[in-house]
Scaffold this motif. Structure first.
Motif, mmCIF file in Angstrom:
data_model
loop_
_atom_site.group_PDB
_atom_site.id
_atom_site.type_symbol
_atom_site.label_atom_id
_atom_site.label_comp_id
_atom_site.label_asym_id
_atom_site.label_seq_id
_atom_site.Cartn_x
_atom_site.Cartn_y
_atom_site.Cartn_z
ATOM 1 N N GLU A 123 0.829 -1.190 0.000
ATOM 2 C CA GLU A 123 0.000 0.000 0.000
ATOM 3 C C GLU A 123 0.875 1.256 0.000
ATOM 4 O O GLU A 123 1.870 1.321 0.715
ATOM 5 C CB GLU A 123 -0.913 0.026 1.227
ATOM 6 C CG GLU A 123 -1.975 -1.053 1.229
ATOM 7 C CD GLU A 123 -2.956 -0.874 0.083
ATOM 8 O OE1 GLU A 123 -3.328 0.288 -0.188
ATOM 9 O OE2 GLU A 123 -3.337 -1.884 -0.544
ATOM 10 N N PRO A 124 0.518 2.272 -0.776
ATOM 11 C CA PRO A 124 1.301 3.508 -0.758
ATOM 12 C C PRO A 124 1.131 4.224 0.578
ATOM 13 O O PRO A 124 0.183 3.952 1.321
ATOM 14 C CB PRO A 124 0.707 4.324 -1.908
ATOM 15 C CG PRO A 124 -0.691 3.802 -2.050
ATOM 16 C CD PRO A 124 -0.619 2.338 -1.707
ATOM 17 N N PRO A 125 2.033 5.135 0.900
ATOM 18 C CA PRO A 125 1.861 5.907 2.124
ATOM 19 C C PRO A 125 0.520 6.642 2.123
ATOM 20 O O PRO A 125 0.034 7.067 1.059
ATOM 21 C CB PRO A 125 3.031 6.901 2.088
ATOM 22 C CG PRO A 125 4.037 6.278 1.186
ATOM 23 C CD PRO A 125 3.261 5.504 0.178
ATOM 24 N N ALA A 126 -0.079 6.764 3.274
ATOM 25 C CA ALA A 126 -1.370 7.435 3.374
ATOM 26 C C ALA A 126 -1.225 8.899 2.990
ATOM 27 O O ALA A 126 -0.152 9.502 3.163
ATOM 28 C CB ALA A 126 -1.901 7.323 4.801
ATOM 29 N N ASP A 163 8.265 2.094 7.732
ATOM 30 C CA ASP A 163 7.801 0.712 7.660
ATOM 31 C C ASP A 163 8.394 -0.116 8.801
ATOM 32 O O ASP A 163 7.705 -0.936 9.432
ATOM 33 C CB ASP A 163 8.184 0.084 6.323
ATOM 34 C CG ASP A 163 7.444 0.689 5.140
ATOM 35 O OD1 ASP A 163 6.401 1.340 5.344
ATOM 36 O OD2 ASP A 163 7.929 0.506 3.998
ATOM 37 N N LEU A 164 9.694 0.088 9.063
ATOM 38 C CA LEU A 164 10.334 -0.642 10.153
ATOM 39 C C LEU A 164 9.790 -0.199 11.509
ATOM 40 O O LEU A 164 9.606 -1.016 12.418
ATOM 41 C CB LEU A 164 11.853 -0.439 10.083
ATOM 42 C CG LEU A 164 12.533 -1.001 8.826
ATOM 43 C CD1 LEU A 164 13.983 -0.574 8.767
ATOM 44 C CD2 LEU A 164 12.427 -2.524 8.784
ATOM 45 N N TRP A 165 9.532 1.079 11.640
ATOM 46 C CA TRP A 165 8.954 1.587 12.885
ATOM 47 C C TRP A 165 7.562 0.986 13.112
ATOM 48 O O TRP A 165 7.216 0.610 14.239
ATOM 49 C CB TRP A 165 8.880 3.107 12.834
ATOM 50 C CG TRP A 165 8.438 3.762 14.114
ATOM 51 C CD1 TRP A 165 7.304 4.487 14.312
ATOM 52 C CD2 TRP A 165 9.133 3.751 15.361
ATOM 53 N NE1 TRP A 165 7.242 4.934 15.608
ATOM 54 C CE2 TRP A 165 8.356 4.503 16.274
ATOM 55 C CE3 TRP A 165 10.338 3.191 15.794
ATOM 56 C CZ2 TRP A 165 8.740 4.696 17.603
ATOM 57 C CZ3 TRP A 165 10.722 3.378 17.115
ATOM 58 C CH2 TRP A 165 9.935 4.120 18.007
ATOM 59 N N GLU A 166 6.802 0.862 12.052
ATOM 60 C CA GLU A 166 5.474 0.267 12.184
ATOM 61 C C GLU A 166 5.577 -1.210 12.576
ATOM 62 O O GLU A 166 4.770 -1.709 13.378
ATOM 63 C CB GLU A 166 4.701 0.407 10.879
ATOM 64 C CG GLU A 166 3.259 -0.105 10.971
ATOM 65 C CD GLU A 166 2.486 0.089 9.686
ATOM 66 O OE1 GLU A 166 1.251 0.232 9.759
ATOM 67 O OE2 GLU A 166 3.113 0.097 8.603
ATOM 68 N N LEU A 167 6.568 -1.923 12.030
ATOM 69 C CA LEU A 167 6.758 -3.311 12.418
ATOM 70 C C LEU A 167 7.099 -3.426 13.902
ATOM 71 O O LEU A 167 6.735 -4.406 14.560
ATOM 72 C CB LEU A 167 7.862 -3.952 11.576
ATOM 73 C CG LEU A 167 7.510 -4.269 10.117
ATOM 74 C CD1 LEU A 167 8.757 -4.680 9.344
ATOM 75 C CD2 LEU A 167 6.465 -5.385 10.049
ATOM 76 N N ARG A 168 7.803 -2.426 14.422
ATOM 77 C CA ARG A 168 8.164 -2.432 15.846
ATOM 78 C C ARG A 168 6.985 -2.059 16.747
ATOM 79 O O ARG A 168 6.774 -2.665 17.801
ATOM 80 C CB ARG A 168 9.273 -1.404 16.113
ATOM 81 C CG ARG A 168 10.668 -1.779 15.701
ATOM 82 C CD ARG A 168 11.591 -0.606 16.009
ATOM 83 N NE ARG A 168 12.969 -0.865 15.650
ATOM 84 C CZ ARG A 168 13.883 -1.405 16.467
ATOM 85 N NH1 ARG A 168 13.549 -1.767 17.682
ATOM 86 N NH2 ARG A 168 15.117 -1.597 16.046
ATOM 87 N N THR A 169 6.242 -1.021 16.334
ATOM 88 C CA THR A 169 5.317 -0.362 17.258
ATOM 89 C C THR A 169 3.864 -0.374 16.814
ATOM 90 O O THR A 169 2.972 -0.056 17.613
ATOM 91 C CB THR A 169 5.730 1.110 17.447
ATOM 92 O OG1 THR A 169 5.532 1.811 16.206
ATOM 93 C CG2 THR A 169 7.187 1.227 17.876
ATOM 94 N N GLY A 170 3.628 -0.662 15.536
ATOM 95 C CA GLY A 170 2.273 -0.534 15.008
ATOM 96 C C GLY A 170 1.900 0.885 14.642
ATOM 97 O O GLY A 170 0.766 1.131 14.196
#
Length: 481
Positions: A21-24, A60-67
């Motif tokens: 998905e592209p960035p919001a 993307d990596l931050w989202e994998l860590r923290t949601g």
């Protein structure tokens, strides 16, 4: 400001490589515009797009860590100024306490004076490259001349372009024929690169998924990067990872030649150690470090590290799940795939030199005012490494990432041209610089004030940890996780 027709934005091209998905809407904001430099190329916008893409990969990596995801901002003029690394975007404090520009290194001045397009006997143009003493001597041996502009000009004028190109390559030296963009795309090497993505990510082995470390206040916190690179593009790829929290250990050896201002401006946030991989005991220690690394970045002549047991397949066996990043001039293959090269060579062969000279009315090919391909390639290398780390976290695997100066030059040209650049300032205004400036006292280079990270992120602002190191100042070991 008038412009030429352009293709898709670099940011869109890089997001297509990311997939998913592209960035919001509203996640990424880019402000400002070119030109900062006397060049028809969209230097700032292209660099800003690469930095924004790198920030999305960090997100993307931050989202994998923290949601959670963050808001990202990049200013085009500040992005353009990153290409002044090693020149006047670092100040040093004088005895009176005032920060002053650091004079250009005599070695860099000398290199730039003779690493220029020179006319050949068949009325073409050739750029011989003279950086680093041993490579300079190889070129001089081919040309049979002295290292002065007049002597180099006269020597190149005695050669036909294709003959000189082959002789330089056969000597293990560096240089390139100045071509138009069309000529480059018609050349087998240009055609090869045109059929490849600007950042190549290839899965080269299987391994289990590796979730990112749970602790940490940055996207790459707890990840380990070995940086076996010198002189701008490769070090900038590793710097990209340091800015997002990785433990980056630079590995070089005392006998390897360096360019001090380039070391100074691409070492922020890293540590530095000496290991000579041609010595068995030190190679064994490097292999032990690699076994605990997440990313290995190399910028050597193609296949040089394979000869010493540090190629992609070698390290995939030592460390399944590694991300192996290669930074070079001509890409992952093709007839020039084994050649070494530099920023100026990539500008020459891909058409950048030709366009710069025509647009500025020089009457001859010209290099751009900054080492644009170097910094763009470095940002793309960091981007590719982070994309591969995200894939490793989700699905496992060992990955090879390949970026090149020539691919970056081609990406730049796909952004179209602009005019109205004739009176561009060439540097940021003082107030602009201060918005990004980072003070670093007590370094081996003095008390510095440098253009700091220009990406803005709402939770984990990129930053440099520690003091810019002196080469060889750290033990060959990792920090505790």
């Amino acid at each position: 400001m008038a412009t030429t027709e352009e293709g898709p934005r670099a940011f869109d091209e890089l997001m297509a490589l990311r997939g998913g998905e592209p960035p919001a809407p509203g996640e990424v904001t880019t402000t400002g515009d070119d030109p900062l430099f006397v060049s028809p190329f969209r230097v700032g916008r292209t660099l800003a797009d690469a930095l924004a893409a790198r920030a999305v990969a960090a997100n993307d990596l931050w989202e994998l860590r923290t949601g959670r995801r963050q808001r990202i901002g990049v200013d085009v003029r500040a992005a353009a100024a990153t290409a002044l690394g090693g020149e006047d975007m670092t100040l040093v404090r004088d005895r009176a306490g005032a920060y002053r520009p650091i004079p250009v290194s005599p070695d860099v001045e000398h290199m730039e004076s003779i690493t220029q397009p020179w006319r050949t006997a068949d009325d073409r143009w050739f750029v011989p490259h003279f950086n680093l003493p041993h490579l300079e001597q190889r070129v001089l041996n081919v040309l049979g001349c002295e290292p002065t502009p007049a002597s180099v000009e006269a020597a190149v004028a005695r050669w036909k372009a294709e003959d000189l190109d082959e002789a330089i390559a056969a000597a293990g030296a560096c240089g390139g024929i100045v071509r138009t963009a069309r000529e480059w795309l018609d050349h087998p090497q240009g055609a090869y690169l045109a059929g490849r993505p600007v950042v190549e990510i290839t899965k080269i082995g299987d391994s289990d998924p590796e979730p990112l470390p749970a602790a940490g206040d940055a996207p790459l916190a707890g990840l380990r990067v070995l940086d076996l690179t010198r002189i701008l593009a490769g070090p900038t790829a590793a710097l990209s990872m340091a800015e997002h929290g990785a433990d980056v250990l630079m590995v070089t050896a005392p006998h390897l030649p360096q360019v001090e201002p380039f070391v100074r401006d691409t070492s922020h946030g890293k540590r530095s150690t000496y290991l000579d991989f041609t010595r068995p005991d030190e190679a064994a220690r490097l292999r032990e470090l690699a076994a605990d690394a997440d990313v290995f970045i190399e910028g050597y002549r193609p296949h040089r590290l394979e000869a010493h047991g540090f190629g992609p397949a070698d390290l995939a066996a030592v460390r399944p799940g590694m991300v192996y990043v290669s930074v070079n001039c001509f890409g992952s293959g093709g007839p020039f795939g084994g050649r070494a090269g530099w920023d100026q060579v990539a500008q020459a062969v891909t058409g950048v030199c030709d366009v710069q000279g025509r647009a500025t009315g020089a009457g001859r090919p010209r290099l751009t005012p900054v080492f644009l391909c170097d910094f763009l390639t470095g940002f793309l290398g960091g981007y590719g490494a982070m994309l591969a780390l995200a894939r490793r976290a989700r699905e496992g695997g060992t990955y090879r990432v390949s970026v090149s100066l020539s691919q970056s030059a081609m990406l730049l040209q796909r952004q179209g041209l602009t005019d109205g650049f004739e009176h561009a300032p060439g540097r940021l205004e003082a107030a602009e610089f201060e918005r990004y400036a980072v003070a670093d006292d007590g370094t081996a280079y003095g008390d510095l004030k440098s253009l700091g990270p220009v990406i803005r992120m709402s939770e984990t602002a990129p930053r440099w940890a520690g003091t810019t190191p002196r080469l060889g100042s750290s033990r060959p070991e990792w920090l505790p996780r």
